[in-house]
Design a protein around this motif. Structure first.
Motif, PDB file in Angstrom:
ATOM      1  N   TYR A  30       0.851  -1.159  -0.033  1.00 32.77           N
ATOM      2  CA  TYR A  30      -0.053  -0.255   0.107  1.00 32.77           C
ATOM      3  C   TYR A  30       0.819   1.333   0.193  1.00 32.77           C
ATOM      4  CZ  TYR A  30      -3.928   3.093   1.447  1.00 32.77           C
ATOM      5  OH  TYR A  30      -4.695   4.086   1.631  1.00 32.77           O
ATOM      6  N   SER A  31       1.844   1.217   0.896  1.00 34.10           N
ATOM      7  CA  SER A  31       2.677   2.363   1.021  1.00 34.10           C
ATOM      8  C   SER A  31       3.522   2.444  -0.244  1.00 34.10           C
ATOM      9  CB  SER A  31       3.707   2.304   2.170  1.00 34.10           C
ATOM     10  OG  SER A  31       4.604   3.053   2.333  1.00 34.10           O
ATOM     11  N   LEU A  40      -8.886  -2.953   0.300  1.00 37.04           N
ATOM     12  CA  LEU A  40     -10.069  -2.186   0.597  1.00 37.04           C
ATOM     13  C   LEU A  40     -10.772  -1.911  -0.674  1.00 37.04           C
ATOM     14  CD1 LEU A  40      -9.230   0.143   3.452  1.00 37.04           C
ATOM     15  CD2 LEU A  40     -10.596  -1.956   3.649  1.00 37.04           C
ATOM     16  N   ILE A  41     -10.274  -2.601  -1.815  1.00 38.57           N
ATOM     17  CA  ILE A  41     -10.625  -2.301  -3.365  1.00 38.57           C
ATOM     18  C   ILE A  41     -12.123  -3.148  -3.333  1.00 38.57           C
ATOM     19  CG2 ILE A  41      -9.610  -4.386  -4.095  1.00 38.57           C
ATOM     20  CD1 ILE A  41      -9.788  -0.840  -5.629  1.00 38.57           C
ATOM     21  N   ALA A  42     -12.366  -3.923  -2.337  1.00 36.23           N
ATOM     22  CA  ALA A  42     -13.499  -5.028  -2.389  1.00 36.23           C
ATOM     23  C   ALA A  42     -14.778  -4.270  -2.692  1.00 36.23           C
ATOM     24  CB  ALA A  42     -13.833  -5.689  -1.130  1.00 36.23           C
ATOM     25  N   GLN A  43     -15.087  -3.091  -1.971  1.00 35.98           N
ATOM     26  CA  GLN A  43     -16.132  -2.309  -2.207  1.00 35.98           C
ATOM     27  C   GLN A  43     -16.507  -1.792  -3.646  1.00 35.98           C
ATOM     28  OE1 GLN A  43     -19.294  -2.488  -0.164  1.00 35.98           O
ATOM     29  NE2 GLN A  43     -19.998  -1.527  -2.137  1.00 35.98           N
ATOM     30  N   THR A  44     -15.049  -1.427  -4.158  1.00 33.56           N
ATOM     31  CA  THR A  44     -15.029  -0.546  -5.418  1.00 33.56           C
ATOM     32  C   THR A  44     -15.542  -1.717  -6.524  1.00 33.56           C
ATOM     33  OG1 THR A  44     -13.332   1.138  -4.585  1.00 33.56           O
ATOM     34  CG2 THR A  44     -13.665   0.588  -7.161  1.00 33.56           C
ATOM     35  N   GLU A  66     -11.458   3.703   1.060  1.00 30.25           N
ATOM     36  CA  GLU A  66     -11.074   4.326   2.123  1.00 30.25           C
ATOM     37  C   GLU A  66      -9.282   4.157   2.541  1.00 30.25           C
ATOM     38  OE1 GLU A  66     -12.575   6.585   4.245  1.00 30.25           O
ATOM     39  OE2 GLU A  66     -14.864   5.958   3.514  1.00 30.25           O
ATOM     40  N   ASP A  67      -8.605   4.935   3.312  1.00 30.54           N
ATOM     41  CA  ASP A  67      -7.305   4.961   3.594  1.00 30.54           C
ATOM     42  C   ASP A  67      -7.264   3.535   4.374  1.00 30.54           C
ATOM     43  OD1 ASP A  67      -5.055   5.480   5.275  1.00 30.54           O
ATOM     44  OD2 ASP A  67      -4.790   6.916   3.973  1.00 30.54           O
ATOM     45  N   PHE A  68      -6.290   2.758   3.851  1.00 24.58           N
ATOM     46  CA  PHE A  68      -6.174   1.592   4.552  1.00 24.58           C
ATOM     47  C   PHE A  68      -5.404   1.700   6.142  1.00 24.58           C
ATOM     48  CE2 PHE A  68      -3.005  -2.109   4.644  1.00 24.58           C
ATOM     49  CZ  PHE A  68      -3.943  -2.996   5.072  1.00 24.58           C
ATOM     50  N   ASP A  69      -4.383   2.538   5.894  1.00 25.21           N
ATOM     51  CA  ASP A  69      -3.742   2.891   7.243  1.00 25.21           C
ATOM     52  C   ASP A  69      -4.524   3.355   8.351  1.00 25.21           C
ATOM     53  OD1 ASP A  69      -1.444   1.940   6.227  1.00 25.21           O
ATOM     54  OD2 ASP A  69      -0.928   4.076   5.449  1.00 25.21           O
ATOM     55  N   ARG A  70      -5.774   3.975   8.326  1.00 23.33           N
ATOM     56  CA  ARG A  70      -6.578   4.609   9.109  1.00 23.33           C
ATOM     57  C   ARG A  70      -7.674   3.463   9.620  1.00 23.33           C
ATOM     58  NH1 ARG A  70      -7.507  10.411   6.028  1.00 23.33           N
ATOM     59  NH2 ARG A  70      -5.622  11.350   6.479  1.00 23.33           N
ATOM     60  N   SER A  71      -7.974   2.547   8.555  1.00 23.35           N
ATOM     61  CA  SER A  71      -8.947   1.780   8.922  1.00 23.35           C
ATOM     62  C   SER A  71      -8.690   0.485   9.504  1.00 23.35           C
ATOM     63  CB  SER A  71      -9.725   1.406   7.279  1.00 23.35           C
ATOM     64  OG  SER A  71     -10.186   2.447   6.521  1.00 23.35           O
ATOM     65  N   ILE A  72      -7.517   0.125   9.491  1.00 27.21           N
ATOM     66  CA  ILE A  72      -6.805  -1.257   9.990  1.00 27.21           C
ATOM     67  C   ILE A  72      -5.573  -0.928  10.588  1.00 27.21           C
ATOM     68  CG2 ILE A  72      -6.334  -3.703   9.593  1.00 27.21           C
ATOM     69  CD1 ILE A  72      -8.055  -3.324   6.942  1.00 27.21           C
TER      70      ILE A  72
END
Length: 238
Positions: A30-31, A40-44, A66-72
């Motif tokens: 991700y970075s 988090l591409i699942a919903q897209t 959404e931002d991965f780092d903030r979500s998990i």
């Protein structure tokens, strides 16, 4: 079932070891990919029509991850913290991860030559005997554009003709929420199948120089059927 449970959960979640391993790998990718490669591409994908019923009909509004780092947040080897319920898709790394697990098991059983095939992701171990891997033409799957000999390690491929519908395919940029049309196929050779698997996706929308900490060779086929490859990708092209 664990991934489905995260769609309704938040807070601290007890998490299987394998899931922690995969999430740590996604954190790195991700970075390095500039947030383009994300679970988090699942919903897209769901909004684009690659949903549970395979409707292949995009919604009027397609969500951006959404931002991965903030979500998990990974807390330790068995727990994560979710800031909100999430839908995760491990398709970018999951197959390569499982191929590596099988290869490790076979090596531990002292099997000295084997091939683990996960469709487009393979791991080969030998005592020096090469195998020839064909580079399939995504515009005519009865043909190959070339071949490469390997004596060991992982070789992973990805192509835009797989799981494609309308003007969309399954390789989606996590920043724009769209499928790139500039690249139509990639091949990556590395020591680890899970790394090669992730890179085969990332190279659709990232420059190979984005991943200096990873050792790999690659070939990228663009929409004009031109190949771009690293010095160590010793393939014969037709």
């Amino acid at each position: 079932s664990f991934l489905k449970s995260l769609e309704k959960a938040s807070g601290i979640i007890e998490t299987p070891d394998d899931m922690i391993d995969i999430l740590r790998l996604y954190t790195d990718f991700y970075s390095l990919s500039g947030k383009k490669f994300t679970p988090l591409i699942a919903q897209t994908l769901n909004d684009l029509g690659y949903d549970e019923t395979y409707s292949l009909t995009p919604k009027n509004s397609v969500s951006i991850p959404e931002d991965f780092d903030r979500s998990i947040q990974i807390l330790d080897d068995s727990h994560i913290r979710l800031s909100r319920p999430v839908s995760l898709d491990f398709g970018g790394l999951g197959k390569g991860y499982m191929v590596d697990k099988i290869a490790t098991y076979l090596s531990q059983k002292n099997i000295t030559r084997f091939l683990v095939s996960g469709s487009g992701d393979i791991f080969y171990k030998s005592t020096g005997q090469p195998i020839s891997v064909g580079l399939q033409n995504p515009r005519d799957t009865s043909q190959v554009i070339g071949e490469i000999d390997i004596t060991g390690g992982a070789c992973c491929a990805s192509a835009s003709n797989r799981r494609a519908w309308r003007d969309v395919h399954h390789i989606v940029d996590g920043v724009s929420g769209t499928s790139t049309q500039e690249v139509i196929a990639t091949w990556v050779i590395a020591d680890s199948t899970v790394i090669a698997d992730g890179l085969a996706t990332c190279l659709f929308f990232c420059d190979p120089c984005n991943f200096p900490s990873m050792s790999f060779d690659y070939c990228i086929l663009d929409k004009d059927m031109k190949v771009h490859y690293s010095k160590g990708f010793n393939a014969t092209f037709y």
